[in-house]
Every structure is written in structure tokens, then in C-alpha cells.
Design a protein around this motif. Structure first.
Motif, PDB file in Angstrom:
ATOM      1  N   ARG A 148       0.824  -1.184   0.035  1.00 32.65           N
ATOM      2  CA  ARG A 148      -0.079   0.033   0.065  1.00 32.65           C
ATOM      3  C   ARG A 148       0.916   1.167   0.014  1.00 32.65           C
ATOM      4  O   ARG A 148       2.119   1.066   0.455  1.00 32.65           O
ATOM      5  N   LEU A 149       0.261   2.284  -0.283  1.00 39.93           N
ATOM      6  CA  LEU A 149       0.992   3.657  -0.438  1.00 39.93           C
ATOM      7  C   LEU A 149       1.039   4.469   0.447  1.00 39.93           C
ATOM      8  O   LEU A 149      -0.018   4.428   1.612  1.00 39.93           O
ATOM      9  N   VAL A 150       1.861   5.290   1.212  1.00 36.46           N
ATOM     10  CA  VAL A 150       1.695   6.045   2.347  1.00 36.46           C
ATOM     11  C   VAL A 150       2.577   7.140   1.997  1.00 36.46           C
ATOM     12  O   VAL A 150       3.279   7.501   1.007  1.00 36.46           O
ATOM     13  N   VAL A 151       2.183   8.373   2.629  1.00 39.32           N
ATOM     14  CA  VAL A 151       2.786   9.712   2.373  1.00 39.32           C
ATOM     15  C   VAL A 151       3.870   9.766   3.590  1.00 39.32           C
ATOM     16  O   VAL A 151       3.671   9.649   4.645  1.00 39.32           O
ATOM     17  N   ALA A 152       5.037   9.896   2.950  1.00 37.30           N
ATOM     18  CA  ALA A 152       6.392   9.759   3.802  1.00 37.30           C
ATOM     19  C   ALA A 152       7.120  11.119   3.581  1.00 37.30           C
ATOM     20  O   ALA A 152       7.062  11.731   2.425  1.00 37.30           O
ATOM     21  N   VAL A 195      11.880   4.337  -6.881  1.00 42.12           N
ATOM     22  CA  VAL A 195      13.318   4.097  -5.951  1.00 42.12           C
ATOM     23  C   VAL A 195      13.963   5.646  -5.985  1.00 42.12           C
ATOM     24  O   VAL A 195      14.425   6.031  -4.876  1.00 42.12           O
ATOM     25  N   MET A 196      13.764   6.317  -7.334  1.00 40.59           N
ATOM     26  CA  MET A 196      14.380   7.623  -7.418  1.00 40.59           C
ATOM     27  C   MET A 196      13.424   8.628  -6.311  1.00 40.59           C
ATOM     28  O   MET A 196      14.126   9.725  -5.750  1.00 40.59           O
ATOM     29  N   VAL A 197      12.230   8.454  -6.472  1.00 40.11           N
ATOM     30  CA  VAL A 197      11.138   9.238  -5.510  1.00 40.11           C
ATOM     31  C   VAL A 197      11.426   9.175  -3.871  1.00 40.11           C
ATOM     32  O   VAL A 197      11.903  10.117  -3.371  1.00 40.11           O
ATOM     33  N   ARG A 198      11.921   7.977  -3.809  1.00 43.36           N
ATOM     34  CA  ARG A 198      12.459   7.345  -2.296  1.00 43.36           C
ATOM     35  C   ARG A 198      13.762   8.527  -1.878  1.00 43.36           C
ATOM     36  O   ARG A 198      13.481   9.055  -0.734  1.00 43.36           O
ATOM     37  N   ASP A 199      14.454   8.101  -2.818  1.00 43.11           N
ATOM     38  CA  ASP A 199      15.746   8.815  -2.447  1.00 43.11           C
ATOM     39  C   ASP A 199      15.655  10.289  -2.661  1.00 43.11           C
ATOM     40  O   ASP A 199      16.374  10.926  -1.746  1.00 43.11           O
ATOM     41  N   ALA A 200      14.820  11.046  -3.296  1.00 41.65           N
ATOM     42  CA  ALA A 200      14.717  12.485  -3.209  1.00 41.65           C
ATOM     43  C   ALA A 200      14.096  13.176  -2.025  1.00 41.65           C
ATOM     44  O   ALA A 200      14.332  13.737  -1.389  1.00 41.65           O
ATOM     45  N   VAL A 201      13.078  12.098  -1.582  1.00 41.27           N
ATOM     46  CA  VAL A 201      12.260  12.272  -0.380  1.00 41.27           C
ATOM     47  C   VAL A 201      13.107  12.173   0.827  1.00 41.27           C
ATOM     48  O   VAL A 201      13.301  13.039   1.553  1.00 41.27           O
ATOM     49  N   ARG A 202      14.197  11.303   0.843  1.00 40.62           N
ATOM     50  CA  ARG A 202      14.931  10.855   1.785  1.00 40.62           C
ATOM     51  C   ARG A 202      16.120  12.293   2.081  1.00 40.62           C
ATOM     52  O   ARG A 202      16.499  12.696   3.129  1.00 40.62           O
ATOM     53  N   GLN A 203      16.232  13.229   1.057  1.00 39.30           N
ATOM     54  CA  GLN A 203      17.045  14.172   0.821  1.00 39.30           C
ATOM     55  C   GLN A 203      16.110  15.436   1.604  1.00 39.30           C
ATOM     56  O   GLN A 203      16.841  16.486   1.803  1.00 39.30           O
ATOM     57  N   GLY A 204      15.011  15.180   1.871  1.00 39.00           N
ATOM     58  CA  GLY A 204      14.076  16.544   2.428  1.00 39.00           C
ATOM     59  C   GLY A 204      13.830  17.323   1.456  1.00 39.00           C
ATOM     60  O   GLY A 204      13.125  18.491   1.765  1.00 39.00           O
ATOM     61  N   VAL A 221       9.710   1.787   1.958  1.00 42.96           N
ATOM     62  CA  VAL A 221      10.156   2.901   2.983  1.00 42.96           C
ATOM     63  C   VAL A 221      10.287   2.224   4.562  1.00 42.96           C
ATOM     64  O   VAL A 221      10.251   3.055   5.372  1.00 42.96           O
ATOM     65  N   SER A 222       9.740   0.818   4.617  1.00 43.54           N
ATOM     66  CA  SER A 222       9.531   0.262   5.934  1.00 43.54           C
ATOM     67  C   SER A 222      10.747   0.473   6.873  1.00 43.54           C
ATOM     68  O   SER A 222      10.700   0.950   7.933  1.00 43.54           O
ATOM     69  N   HIS A 223      12.030   0.387   6.006  1.00 40.99           N
ATOM     70  CA  HIS A 223      13.065   0.518   6.971  1.00 40.99           C
ATOM     71  C   HIS A 223      13.666   1.802   7.250  1.00 40.99           C
ATOM     72  O   HIS A 223      14.083   2.217   8.463  1.00 40.99           O
ATOM     73  N   ASP A 224      13.418   2.707   6.373  1.00 44.75           N
ATOM     74  CA  ASP A 224      13.560   4.202   6.586  1.00 44.75           C
ATOM     75  C   ASP A 224      12.583   4.767   7.728  1.00 44.75           C
ATOM     76  O   ASP A 224      13.050   5.510   8.481  1.00 44.75           O
ATOM     77  N   LEU A 225      11.459   4.207   7.774  1.00 46.09           N
ATOM     78  CA  LEU A 225      10.422   4.713   8.918  1.00 46.09           C
ATOM     79  C   LEU A 225      10.776   4.063  10.238  1.00 46.09           C
ATOM     80  O   LEU A 225      10.637   4.897  11.288  1.00 46.09           O
ATOM     81  N   VAL A 251       9.491   9.669   8.160  1.00 45.14           N
ATOM     82  CA  VAL A 251       8.073   9.801   8.968  1.00 45.14           C
ATOM     83  C   VAL A 251       7.191   9.549   7.969  1.00 45.14           C
ATOM     84  O   VAL A 251       6.941  10.034   6.831  1.00 45.14           O
ATOM     85  N   ALA A 252       5.947   8.766   8.546  1.00 46.80           N
ATOM     86  CA  ALA A 252       4.752   8.696   7.861  1.00 46.80           C
ATOM     87  C   ALA A 252       3.535   9.494   8.273  1.00 46.80           C
ATOM     88  O   ALA A 252       3.351   9.713   9.444  1.00 46.80           O
ATOM     89  N   TRP A 253       3.337  10.490   7.210  1.00 45.35           N
ATOM     90  CA  TRP A 253       2.283  11.404   7.610  1.00 45.35           C
ATOM     91  C   TRP A 253       0.750  10.670   7.727  1.00 45.35           C
ATOM     92  O   TRP A 253      -0.054  11.213   8.520  1.00 45.35           O
TER      93      TRP A 253
END
Length: 296
Positions: free
Chosen positions: A161-165, A216-225, A236-240, A246-248
Motif C-alpha cells: 500500500r502507499l503511504v505519504v512519507a 526508487v528515485m522518488v524515495r531517494d529524493a524524499v530522503r534528501q528532504g 520505506v519500511s526500514h527508513d520509517l 516519517v509517515a504522515w
């Protein structure tokens, strides 16, 4: 229908000519030519376009080759397995898989299967389009939320499922203003995100600041803030868990399912059956957490 003549026809079709087929099988070229001619006479159709340097299948010949070639191969493999005193899968197994699943899991999954079934020659290609399994020679396809198709059968083996992170430093606006967003493709360039929180359904207004073609690119960009993103929970389970993200909220969308499909008109080969069993072994419950643990 003469199965020997049918086997010779498929041999010639596979090698693209009587001479090449004869050399490959160490058979007389005249014998192959005679058997194919007898098969054509029995069916009342022409199977090859003769003339010129290359031998080409007619429309009828192509249809016969597509529908009988693999069945004959499976019969030969079954006979060989019985003669060898076992039923270990062997031969080539062609699989088409979507890009995201291929990037994060298919390499390890394919390697594990190859180690467990060393006599199967696994070939995996990455493709997000709906390939024509018969025309392109695939034994099995992995698809995301496939549409109903009477020509294919199979089962769902993973759910997500999709989460907003977002990165912890990125604050979620509380006044309804738009948040910077990293989106996949052009689908999210306009409109708000519908989400589900502990308080119920709501929306998040977004300002797309970056559009990328891969999750994967979206996740990496989100990681950068840079901004928030809608991402698969498994990705993103491990990142959370580590606090990098953080999951919104959960995205207010249907659950995503990955299906393993094969043609309903084809006998289930030992290779396909073995791969389906391996998927079940690796992902017994098919949950996002299982996929997250697998790709760690």
C-alpha cells in the motif's frame, strides 16, 4: 496428427530452415522436408513460404508453431524426467516482471530460485507493458493489479500500500497550504493527495517540485528532504523504522497486488509450478513487511 511430423516441423521452424535444422539434429535434410510436406498435405495448408534464401512461416505455420512447440518441449521434458527417475524441473523459464519489483527484489529472488533449481535456465526481463506471452515466448509474467484476462490465470503473491512519507525535518503544513512534493511521472502534477489518518479521511495540498519516473528515485529524493512523497510501504519500511522518514498518512487508494500469471490455455509446466511454489515459500503471507524484510 502425426506427432513425429509435427516435431520435425517445429524443429525446422525453430532453426529457420531445413538445412540448419538438419545440421542441428544430425538428420537428413530430405527426411525433414518430406515429413513437413506430409504434415502440410494432411492439414491442407501451407506452413512455410518457400523461395528466397530464408524460410518463413506462413500465418498458419506461425500459429501452429506457437501453440504446439512449447507443448512438445514439455512432453519431452516430462519423458526425460521420468526416464531419469525424477521430476526435477529443467529447461528454460522466461519471466517478465515490472521495473520496481525487478529493481528491489527480482535479482535476489531469481538467484535463490536458480540455486534451488540448477537445471532450470531462468531468463528475466523488465517490462512495465502488458507483454504478449504467447507471441513473445514468456512462460510467466508478474503484473501489478492486472485487469481481468480470460487468457491468463494465476494468483496474487504480494500486497502493498502507499503511504505519504517525508524527512523528519520537513513539517506538514497545518493551515492547508501546499507542501513540497516529489511525484512519480505526470499523474500527480495536479490535484491534492487523498489520505487516511487516525482522524479519518482528508486531503493534502501539494506543490510538485520534482517529477521522477521511478519509485526508487522518488524515495531517494524524499530522503534528501526535498519534499513529501507517496511511496510503497515495503520500500520505506526500514527508513520509517530507523527514523530517516516519517509517515504522515496512508494514501486513500486500493491496495496494490502483485500477481504471477501464466496462459490458461497452456499446461502448467514443472518450471512454472516450481517458481510459483518458490514465491509462496519466500512470501508465505504476501505482506508488505515480508517484502521489506526480503529486500533489506
Amino acid at each position: 496428427m502425426d506427432l513425429l511430423a509435427l516435431a520435425d516441423f517445429n524443429l525446422v521452424a525453430r532453426h529457420g530452415g531445413f538445412g540448419r535444422a538438419a545440421r542441428a539434429a544430425t538428420r537428413p535434410k530430405a527426411t525433414l522436408s518430406r515429413r513437413v510436406a506430409e504434415l502440410e498435405a494432411g492439414l491442407g495448408v501451407r506452413l512455410f513460404e518457400r523461395g528466397g534464401r530464408d524460410l518463413k512461416l506462413t500465418e498458419e505455420g506461425r500459429a501452429l508453431h506457437e501453440r504446439t512447440g512449447r507443448l512438445l518441449s514439455e512432453l519431452n521434458e516430462t519423458a526425460a524426467a521420468i526416464a531419469a527417475g525424477g521430476d526435477a524441473p529443467r529447461g528454460r523459464l522466461r519471466i517478465s516482471a515490472p521495473s520496481l519489483f525487478s529493481q528491489i527484489a527480482m535479482g535476489r529472488l531469481a538467484a535463490g530460485f536458480a540455486l534451488e533449481y540448477p537445471e532450470v535456465r531462468l531468463e528475466v526481463t523488465t517490462d512495465d507493458r502488458n507483454v504478449d506471452m504467447i507471441e513473445e515466448g514468456y512462460d510467466l509474467v508478474i503484473r501489478v493489479n492486472p485487469r481481468p484476462d480470460e487468457s491468463l490465470i494465476g494468483r496474487a503473491f504480494l500486497r502493498d500500500r502507499l503511504v505519504v512519507a517525508a524527512a523528519p525535518a520537513l513539517d506538514r503544513p497545518i493551515d492547508g497550504s501546499a507542501v513540497r512534493a516529489v511525484v512519480r511521472g505526470s499523474a500527480d502534477l495536479s490535484g491534492d493527495w487523498n489520505v487516511i489518518t487516525t482522524s479519518g479521511r482528508s486531503t493534502i495540498a501539494i506543490d510538485p517540485v520534482l517529477s521522477l519516473s521511478s519509485m526508487v528515485m522518488v524515495r531517494d529524493a524524499v530522503r534528501q528532504g526535498l519534499g513529501a512523497g507517496r511511496l510503497p510501504l515495503s520500500l520505506v519500511s526500514h527508513d520509517l523504522a530507523a527514523g530517516r522518514l516519517v509517515a504522515w498518512a496512508d494514501a486513500d487508494e486500493p491496495e496494490t497486488s502483485l500477481w504471477a500469471l501464466y496462459p490458461s490455455t497452456r499446461l502448467l509446466s514443472g518450471r512454472v509450478s516450481a517458481f510459483l511454489s518458490y514465491l509462496k515459500k519466500v512470501f508465505p503471507s504476501g505482506s508488505p513487511d515480508e517484502l521489506a524484510a526480503f529486500i533489506d
